[in-house]
Structures are given as C-alpha cells and as structure tokens.
Enzyme design. Sequence first.
Site, short mmCIF file in Angstrom:
data_model
loop_
_atom_site.label_atom_id
_atom_site.label_comp_id
_atom_site.label_asym_id
_atom_site.label_seq_id
_atom_site.Cartn_x
_atom_site.Cartn_y
_atom_site.Cartn_z
N ALA A 230 -9.39 42.78 91.42
CA ALA A 230 -9.37 42.65 89.95
C ALA A 230 -8.63 43.82 89.31
O ALA A 230 -7.87 43.63 88.35
CB ALA A 230 -10.80 42.56 89.41
N GLY B 172 -14.19 44.77 97.59
CA GLY B 172 -12.93 44.03 97.68
C GLY B 172 -12.57 43.33 96.38
O GLY B 172 -11.42 43.33 95.95
N CYS B 173 -13.57 42.73 95.75
CA CYS B 173 -13.32 42.00 94.51
C CYS B 173 -12.94 42.95 93.38
O CYS B 173 -12.12 42.62 92.53
CB CYS B 173 -14.54 41.17 94.14
SG CYS B 173 -14.92 39.93 95.40
N THR B 174 -13.54 44.15 93.38
CA THR B 174 -13.20 45.15 92.38
C THR B 174 -11.75 45.60 92.58
O THR B 174 -10.96 45.66 91.62
CB THR B 174 -14.17 46.34 92.45
OG1 THR B 174 -15.50 45.86 92.22
CG2 THR B 174 -13.82 47.40 91.42
#
Length: 148
Positions: free
Chosen positions: A42, A37-39
Amino acid sequence: MSESMLFTLPDAEDNSFNIAEHLPAVVYFYPKDNTPGCTTEAQEFSALLPQFKQLGYSVVGISRDTEKSHHNFICKYQLNVTLLSDCEENVCRQFDVLKEKNMYGKKVFGIERSTFILDKNGNIVQEWRKVKAAGHAQIVLDTLQNHV
C-alpha cells in the site's frame, strides 16, 4: 480476457465506489490491513500514485477488511490509494483471488495477493498472481509505462 470486470464496493469513508467511473485502473487485492506485506504494498502504490495518475490510471486496493479498518489503515500510514471493502467476497470471487492457504498448519481461505490492469472498458489486460509485495508497484508502473 474480454469479460468486463465492473463492480461497485464501499470505500474507507463508506461511499459507494463504482470502478466504471475510474477506468482505466490498477486493481490490487491484498490479504489484510496493517500486516507487513500489505503495508509495504500500500505504501509503494501510494508513493507511485502520481506517476500512475500521470498515465491516466486510478489505483484501487481491495481486501475483505471493513471500511473502518481501511480508514484506520489509511490514517496510520498516510496512504493515498483508494481502499475498498469486499466483506461479502463477491469481487474477490469475480477475480478468482480467493485461494486455500496454509496458515500455521491450518487450511484457510484467503486472498492471494494479485493485481490486475483494467482498460477503459473494464477488461483485464494484464494480471499478476501470487505477488511478492515489495517492489510490485514499481513493476506494475514499469509495465504501464512500456505499453502506453
């Protein structure tokens, strides 16, 4: 919501990053580098960065990861957003994004994915909490385009 939310944190190259020098800004908090999710989040903010800049906004991501972790994350995915390290969790507490989470049956404290728009004085003018990563950067951009 008139309290100024100014802060200084180290970036991925271990330089001191003072948000006051980069206002207005979109500040997003995310749990951890190199997670799915963070990738996604970003990469989406990176892809839309030229449009945010066109509106006059900086985009800054903050997590509790180290500067080295951020550096590797940026290199691995060719990110162009600024990532800041809040290992002491001071800015996380300032924005009240640390929440109790349930991970595999254990209660842990972690960053609740959240995004804030700061005006030229560092005041929060919009916030999103419990964000779903995919598509969120576009929602933030649309909000700015409709209010600028």
